[in-house]
Design a protein around this motif. Sequence first.
Motif, PDB file in Angstrom:
ATOM      1  N   PHE A  37      22.231 -16.624 -85.406  1.00 53.71           N
ATOM      2  CA  PHE A  37      21.745 -15.416 -84.734  1.00 53.71           C
ATOM      3  C   PHE A  37      20.915 -14.609 -85.726  1.00 53.71           C
ATOM      4  N   LEU A  38      19.705 -14.261 -85.320  1.00 53.17           N
ATOM      5  CA  LEU A  38      18.832 -13.488 -86.199  1.00 53.17           C
ATOM      6  C   LEU A  38      18.833 -12.023 -85.768  1.00 53.17           C
ATOM      7  N   THR A  39      18.761 -11.138 -86.734  1.00 54.69           N
ATOM      8  CA  THR A  39      18.664  -9.719 -86.390  1.00 54.69           C
ATOM      9  C   THR A  39      17.284  -9.214 -86.790  1.00 54.69           C
ATOM     10  N   GLY A  40      16.885  -8.090 -86.224  1.00 57.56           N
ATOM     11  CA  GLY A  40      15.589  -7.503 -86.558  1.00 57.56           C
ATOM     12  C   GLY A  40      14.867  -7.061 -85.306  1.00 57.56           C
ATOM     13  N   GLU A  41      13.558  -6.934 -85.415  1.00 57.81           N
ATOM     14  CA  GLU A  41      12.710  -6.513 -84.302  1.00 57.81           C
ATOM     15  C   GLU A  41      11.899  -7.708 -83.832  1.00 57.81           C
ATOM     16  N   GLU A  42      11.806  -7.882 -82.512  1.00 53.35           N
ATOM     17  CA  GLU A  42      10.991  -8.992 -82.014  1.00 53.35           C
ATOM     18  C   GLU A  42       9.533  -8.571 -81.858  1.00 53.35           C
ATOM     19  N   ALA A  43       8.627  -9.478 -82.104  1.00 54.74           N
ATOM     20  CA  ALA A  43       7.208  -9.236 -81.816  1.00 54.74           C
ATOM     21  C   ALA A  43       6.578 -10.541 -81.351  1.00 54.74           C
ATOM     22  N   SER A  44       5.633 -10.424 -80.438  1.00 57.90           N
ATOM     23  CA  SER A  44       4.942 -11.615 -79.935  1.00 57.90           C
ATOM     24  C   SER A  44       3.536 -11.648 -80.498  1.00 57.90           C
ATOM     25  N   VAL A  45       3.146 -12.787 -81.035  1.00 57.48           N
ATOM     26  CA  VAL A  45       1.749 -12.969 -81.434  1.00 57.48           C
ATOM     27  C   VAL A  45       1.196 -14.146 -80.643  1.00 57.48           C
ATOM     28  N   LEU A  46       0.160 -13.861 -79.873  1.00 58.85           N
ATOM     29  CA  LEU A  46      -0.523 -14.916 -79.139  1.00 58.85           C
ATOM     30  C   LEU A  46      -1.748 -15.300 -79.957  1.00 58.85           C
TER      31      LEU A  46
ATOM     32  N   LEU B 160       4.090  -7.725 -94.379  1.00 60.61           N
ATOM     33  CA  LEU B 160       4.340  -8.475 -93.147  1.00 60.61           C
ATOM     34  C   LEU B 160       3.105  -9.285 -92.759  1.00 60.61           C
ATOM     35  N   GLU B 161       1.923  -8.672 -92.850  1.00 59.39           N
ATOM     36  CA  GLU B 161       0.674  -9.397 -92.535  1.00 59.39           C
ATOM     37  C   GLU B 161       0.576 -10.659 -93.386  1.00 59.39           C
ATOM     38  N   GLU B 162       0.894 -10.484 -94.659  1.00 59.03           N
ATOM     39  CA  GLU B 162       0.824 -11.608 -95.594  1.00 59.03           C
ATOM     40  C   GLU B 162       1.777 -12.725 -95.167  1.00 59.03           C
TER      41      GLU B 162
ATOM     42  N   LYS C 130      12.893  -6.570 -92.348  1.00 60.01           N
ATOM     43  CA  LYS C 130      12.399  -6.199 -93.678  1.00 60.01           C
ATOM     44  C   LYS C 130      11.104  -6.941 -94.011  1.00 60.01           C
ATOM     45  N   ASP C 131      10.171  -6.925 -93.092  1.00 59.20           N
ATOM     46  CA  ASP C 131       8.850  -7.548 -93.271  1.00 59.20           C
ATOM     47  C   ASP C 131       8.883  -9.072 -93.379  1.00 59.20           C
ATOM     48  N   VAL C 132      10.038  -9.664 -93.110  1.00 53.96           N
ATOM     49  CA  VAL C 132      10.117 -11.132 -93.142  1.00 53.96           C
ATOM     50  C   VAL C 132      10.197 -11.644 -91.698  1.00 53.96           C
ATOM     51  N   PRO C 133       9.141 -12.336 -91.238  1.00 55.01           N
ATOM     52  CA  PRO C 133       9.166 -12.870 -89.871  1.00 55.01           C
ATOM     53  C   PRO C 133       9.788 -14.264 -89.826  1.00 55.01           C
ATOM     54  N   LYS C 134      10.607 -14.491 -88.805  1.00 54.49           N
ATOM     55  CA  LYS C 134      11.120 -15.845 -88.578  1.00 54.49           C
ATOM     56  C   LYS C 134      10.753 -16.244 -87.149  1.00 54.49           C
ATOM     57  N   VAL C 135      10.419 -17.518 -86.968  1.00 55.41           N
ATOM     58  CA  VAL C 135      10.000 -17.976 -85.644  1.00 55.41           C
ATOM     59  C   VAL C 135      11.211 -18.139 -84.733  1.00 55.41           C
ATOM     60  N   LEU C 136      11.174 -17.469 -83.576  1.00 56.47           N
ATOM     61  CA  LEU C 136      12.225 -17.635 -82.562  1.00 56.47           C
ATOM     62  C   LEU C 136      11.860 -18.750 -81.604  1.00 56.47           C
ATOM     63  N   GLU C 137      10.592 -18.787 -81.247  1.00 52.38           N
ATOM     64  CA  GLU C 137      10.159 -19.771 -80.243  1.00 52.38           C
ATOM     65  C   GLU C 137       8.653 -19.902 -80.275  1.00 52.38           C
ATOM     66  N   PHE C 138       8.189 -21.046 -79.781  1.00 48.80           N
ATOM     67  CA  PHE C 138       6.762 -21.214 -79.489  1.00 48.80           C
ATOM     68  C   PHE C 138       6.627 -21.378 -77.981  1.00 48.80           C
ATOM     69  N   ASN C 139       5.616 -20.760 -77.415  1.00 48.38           N
ATOM     70  CA  ASN C 139       5.228 -21.069 -76.041  1.00 48.38           C
ATOM     71  C   ASN C 139       3.780 -21.526 -76.085  1.00 48.38           C
ATOM     72  N   VAL C 140       3.383 -22.291 -75.075  1.00 50.43           N
ATOM     73  CA  VAL C 140       2.054 -22.896 -75.145  1.00 50.43           C
ATOM     74  C   VAL C 140       1.100 -22.263 -74.133  1.00 50.43           C
ATOM     75  N   ARG C 141       1.377 -21.010 -73.809  1.00 48.26           N
ATOM     76  CA  ARG C 141       0.645 -20.299 -72.752  1.00 48.26           C
ATOM     77  C   ARG C 141       0.579 -18.829 -73.116  1.00 48.26           C
ATOM     78  N   PHE C 142      -0.175 -18.069 -72.348  1.00 47.99           N
ATOM     79  CA  PHE C 142      -0.185 -16.621 -72.525  1.00 47.99           C
ATOM     80  C   PHE C 142       1.183 -16.060 -72.136  1.00 47.99           C
ATOM     81  N   GLY C 143       1.586 -14.959 -72.756  1.00 45.77           N
ATOM     82  CA  GLY C 143       2.856 -14.314 -72.416  1.00 45.77           C
ATOM     83  C   GLY C 143       2.709 -13.410 -71.212  1.00 45.77           C
ATOM     84  N   ASP C 144       3.798 -13.210 -70.517  1.00 42.28           N
ATOM     85  CA  ASP C 144       3.824 -12.295 -69.388  1.00 42.28           C
ATOM     86  C   ASP C 144       5.040 -11.397 -69.590  1.00 42.28           C
ATOM     87  N   PRO C 145       4.902 -10.117 -69.863  1.00 44.69           N
ATOM     88  CA  PRO C 145       3.750  -9.229 -69.664  1.00 44.69           C
ATOM     89  C   PRO C 145       2.899  -8.922 -70.912  1.00 44.69           C
ATOM     90  N   GLU C 146       2.896  -9.738 -71.950  1.00 45.65           N
ATOM     91  CA  GLU C 146       2.015  -9.461 -73.087  1.00 45.65           C
ATOM     92  C   GLU C 146       0.541  -9.425 -72.663  1.00 45.65           C
TER      93      GLU C 146
END
Length: 414
Positions: free
Chosen positions: A187-196, A240-242, A274-290
């Motif tokens: 189980f990972l803790t932190g804030e989720e973010a989506s990058v398409l 984080l960008e890095e 803490k500025d360290v991103p970990k991959v939760l999932e990949f999707n192969v399409r645009f996100g909804d509602p992103e």
Amino acid sequence: MKVLIIGNGGREHALAWKISESEQVSKIYMARGNGGTESFAENLDIDPTNIDELLKFAKENKIDLTVVGPEDPLCDGIVDAFRDNGLKIFGPNKECARFEKSKEFTKKFSEKYNIRTAKYKSFTNYDDALSGLKEYDYPFVIKADGLCLGKGVSICENKEEAVDALSKIFKDRIFGDEGDTVVIEEFLTGEEASVLCLVSNNKLFPLERAKDHKQIFDGDKGPNTGGVGTYSPVAASEKLEENLNKIYRQIEDGLDAENLKYSGILFIGFMIEKDVPKVLEFNVRFGDPETEVLMPRLDCDLFEILNKTIDGTLKEEDIKWKDEACLTVIMCSGGYPDSYEKGKVITGLEDVDSDIIVFHNGTKKEEKLLTNGGRVLSVTSLASTLKEAREKAYKNVEKIKFDKAYYRKDIGTK
Ligand code: AMP
Ligand code: GLY
């Protein structure tokens, strides 16, 4: 130019809305579209998963570009079928669609190319999975490997919940074959973010970040949904960008090394701590509602950049953004993500301010406009600040009515 967009949701409405701005586009067909798309596109009575019918339509009508919204036709090979027939289509081929079709595939890829992700093990039967539980501290996460309409993930707080999750997948087979393999991960803790990312010849072009709200209740409580509100942009520190850029390069190297030919969208779900991103999932399409918040912010011709992505001529400077913030609040049918009723009359849309965009997620037009899904409308606002976008969106949400309408009150307040 004629465009065919496959899918019925708010994501497809937003894509069609943006594509309709292009001077090069004369006609948009939707399969099937919804009550919101029929005002500017032609809704077709073809199921988004019926590849044969879609192909027949595209050939007969000489479609110049097809854009695929949902994952199912991608995983079933729609892109391969269209390309084999000389038709231009935006999306990854079947081989690359495995990044969404199989969580185990993505975990193995991430492990092989040192991409940060939760530690995991996969299992193909109940008894082995049950013994595997001993290796994890609670909470941990049990995931069915395949496509489960966003319902294949269980966060388990104790043994009882874990046994229940495994038993539903392996014994009751609630996900059928999609649950033949199970991934158990930390189980990972932190804030989720989506990058398409637009992906052209295995090169990633990250779009602006968007923040989804997956849980149905305020304060991120309650069961997961497909997403009930989003905003963009999402700020990031230099560090984080890095770290994100490092992951993009690792993915590109992995795609090349595996001899995959990725083209389309790769949606990366991150957990960031803490500025360290970990991959939760990949999707192969645009996100909804992103997509509902990215399209209004996009300040270039979507039709053109999708074509360039396919042709391999896309450049970073082709993708331009407005400075404004965008926020969408999804109005849902009461009861969603569990059972809910459809067919409720929607009123008040005519009272919405002229600078608000209402994308339709699940509606149909009969004599009146009716609800037709769990997520019904995305009330979307573009403004100079996120705060202003939020206030405007909520002010307008209150004008729209249907029986048992429900929405989160805290989108964009974190
Ligand atoms: P997925 O379909 O794998 O993205 O999972 C759906 C949602 O479950 C994610 O958006 C997260 O909110 C949550 N989730 C999935 N995996 C984990 C994990 N390893 N740790 C914490 N939460 C997770
Ligand atoms: N909003 C999450 C998804 O599209 O999967």
